[in-house]
Motif scaffolding. Structure first.
Motif, PDB file in Angstrom:
ATOM      1  N   ALA A   1     -28.017 -51.158  18.708  1.00 21.10           N
ATOM      2  CA  ALA A   1     -27.293 -50.522  19.814  1.00 21.10           C
ATOM      3  C   ALA A   1     -26.538 -49.287  19.334  1.00 21.10           C
ATOM      4  N   ARG A   2     -25.923 -49.384  18.168  1.00 21.06           N
ATOM      5  CA  ARG A   2     -25.192 -48.236  17.631  1.00 21.06           C
ATOM      6  C   ARG A   2     -26.148 -47.106  17.259  1.00 21.06           C
ATOM      7  N   ARG A   3     -27.305 -47.446  16.737  1.00 20.39           N
ATOM      8  CA  ARG A   3     -28.263 -46.416  16.319  1.00 20.39           C
ATOM      9  C   ARG A   3     -28.797 -45.628  17.514  1.00 20.39           C
ATOM     10  N   THR A   4     -28.806 -46.240  18.704  1.00 21.25           N
ATOM     11  CA  THR A   4     -29.270 -45.497  19.883  1.00 21.25           C
ATOM     12  C   THR A   4     -28.296 -44.384  20.259  1.00 21.25           C
ATOM     13  N   GLN A   5     -27.038 -44.458  19.774  1.00 25.28           N
ATOM     14  CA  GLN A   5     -26.046 -43.428  20.069  1.00 25.28           C
ATOM     15  C   GLN A   5     -26.164 -42.215  19.144  1.00 25.28           C
ATOM     16  N   VAL A   6     -26.920 -42.369  18.066  1.00 23.77           N
ATOM     17  CA  VAL A   6     -26.976 -41.309  17.053  1.00 23.77           C
ATOM     18  C   VAL A   6     -27.535 -39.989  17.588  1.00 23.77           C
ATOM     19  N   PRO A   7     -28.642 -39.975  18.350  1.00 24.09           N
ATOM     20  CA  PRO A   7     -29.136 -38.678  18.864  1.00 24.09           C
ATOM     21  C   PRO A   7     -28.109 -37.954  19.732  1.00 24.09           C
ATOM     22  N   VAL A   8     -27.388 -38.705  20.587  1.00 21.73           N
ATOM     23  CA  VAL A   8     -26.354 -38.091  21.426  1.00 21.73           C
ATOM     24  C   VAL A   8     -25.248 -37.505  20.556  1.00 21.73           C
ATOM     25  N   LEU A   9     -24.802 -38.276  19.572  1.00 23.38           N
ATOM     26  CA  LEU A   9     -23.748 -37.810  18.679  1.00 23.38           C
ATOM     27  C   LEU A   9     -24.200 -36.594  17.883  1.00 23.38           C
ATOM     28  N   THR A  10     -25.428 -36.613  17.400  1.00 27.71           N
ATOM     29  CA  THR A  10     -25.930 -35.510  16.577  1.00 27.71           C
ATOM     30  C   THR A  10     -25.916 -34.204  17.364  1.00 27.71           C
ATOM     31  N   ASP A  11     -26.463 -34.231  18.569  1.00 27.43           N
ATOM     32  CA  ASP A  11     -26.499 -33.015  19.386  1.00 27.43           C
ATOM     33  C   ASP A  11     -25.091 -32.546  19.756  1.00 27.43           C
ATOM     34  N   THR A  12     -24.214 -33.487  20.079  1.00 26.93           N
ATOM     35  CA  THR A  12     -22.849 -33.127  20.462  1.00 26.93           C
ATOM     36  C   THR A  12     -22.092 -32.513  19.295  1.00 26.93           C
ATOM     37  N   LEU A  13     -22.221 -33.113  18.123  1.00 24.85           N
ATOM     38  CA  LEU A  13     -21.519 -32.599  16.954  1.00 24.85           C
ATOM     39  C   LEU A  13     -22.072 -31.247  16.520  1.00 24.85           C
ATOM     40  N   MET A  14     -23.384 -31.057  16.601  1.00 20.34           N
ATOM     41  CA  MET A  14     -23.962 -29.763  16.224  1.00 20.34           C
ATOM     42  C   MET A  14     -23.409 -28.658  17.119  1.00 20.34           C
ATOM     43  N   ALA A  15     -23.342 -28.910  18.423  1.00 15.59           N
ATOM     44  CA  ALA A  15     -22.805 -27.909  19.347  1.00 15.59           C
ATOM     45  C   ALA A  15     -21.320 -27.676  19.089  1.00 15.59           C
ATOM     46  N   THR A  16     -20.596 -28.741  18.772  1.00 17.43           N
ATOM     47  CA  THR A  16     -19.160 -28.610  18.511  1.00 17.43           C
ATOM     48  C   THR A  16     -18.901 -27.806  17.244  1.00 17.43           C
ATOM     49  N   LEU A  17     -19.668 -28.042  16.198  1.00 21.99           N
ATOM     50  CA  LEU A  17     -19.481 -27.304  14.948  1.00 21.99           C
ATOM     51  C   LEU A  17     -19.730 -25.815  15.146  1.00 21.99           C
ATOM     52  N   ASP A  18     -20.793 -25.476  15.882  1.00 23.08           N
ATOM     53  CA  ASP A  18     -21.048 -24.056  16.181  1.00 23.08           C
ATOM     54  C   ASP A  18     -19.868 -23.467  16.958  1.00 23.08           C
ATOM     55  N   GLY A  19     -19.349 -24.233  17.896  1.00 23.65           N
ATOM     56  CA  GLY A  19     -18.211 -23.762  18.676  1.00 23.65           C
ATOM     57  C   GLY A  19     -16.964 -23.566  17.829  1.00 23.65           C
TER      58      GLY A  19
END
Length: 209
Positions: free
Chosen positions: A161-179
């Motif tokens: 269940a936790r691993r299914t959250q990883v793609p969402v977290l990855t995309d969100t963090l990548m956008a946040t870091l660029d920001g």
């Protein structure tokens, strides 16, 4: 970059001599200096050649054109970032601590330097109009994203269940870091940067409790 300043495209040599490798490195270093000083809009092959102390023909001989020069400059820039984030990884630390060190490694003084940020943003802009640079940028982005995802999967462990959250977290963090990089370039707000990174970690703890 004017048409007259673009070296004529050529086929890359099959094997580079040590002298060629050194010459290419000097040209790339000169390109980075010109980009830091004048930005992408002021970059020309003639300025790079002058900065390197070479004739324009040396760029023509060692590269397939300025798009390749810019692509390789971007590779060097991103390579330094990957080396920094990799060296931050302590194998014996818990996965969450390794993730936090990975995120913070991209926001050291070297990578927050105004010249570095200008160069980075200019190369993002160049990728909008150059397929060669866009392909390079896309590949390097994918490498960094993969590294981040690996850290997040380690935090998630074997829990499905936790691993299914990883793609969402990855995309969100990548956008946040660029920001955060862009916001730092605008405001130079240390508290804002600390809060942004803390927010990234809070989101990870919320989705991967």
């Amino acid at each position: 970059m004017s048409a007259e300043d673009k070296p004529r495209a050529r086929k890359a040599p099959r094997k580079l001599s040590e002298a060629n490798i050194n010459r290419r490195e000097e040209i790339l270093q000169a390109t980075e200096r010109v980009l830091r000083q004048e930005g992408y809009s002021g970059l020309t092959a003639r300025k790079v050649a002058a900065e390197a102390g070479f004739s324009l023909g040396h760029i023509t001989y060692n590269f397939n054109g300025m798009d390749e020069v810019l692509s390789e400059t971007y590779r060097r820039l991103s390579g330094r970032l990957r080396e920094s984030t990799a060296s931050s990884d302590a194998a014996d630390a818990p996965p969450l601590a390794r993730l936090e060190a990975f995120l913070r490694a991209a926001f050291t003084a070297e990578f927050l330097d105004p010249g570095h940020l200008r160069l980075r943003i200019d190369l993002w802009s160049a990728a909008l109009t150059s397929e060669v640079i866009a392909a390079t940028e896309s590949g390097l982005y994918a490498h960094y994203r993969s590294d981040l995802e690996t850290h997040l999967l380690a935090v998630a462990g074997d829990d499905a269940a936790r691993r299914t959250q990883v793609p969402v977290l990855t995309d969100t963090l990548m956008a946040t870091l660029d920001g955060l990089w862009l916001d730092w370039m605008r405001r130079r707000d240390k508290a804002g940067l600390r809060n942004g990174l803390a927010g990234c970690m809070a989101l990870v703890r919320a989705l991967l409790p």
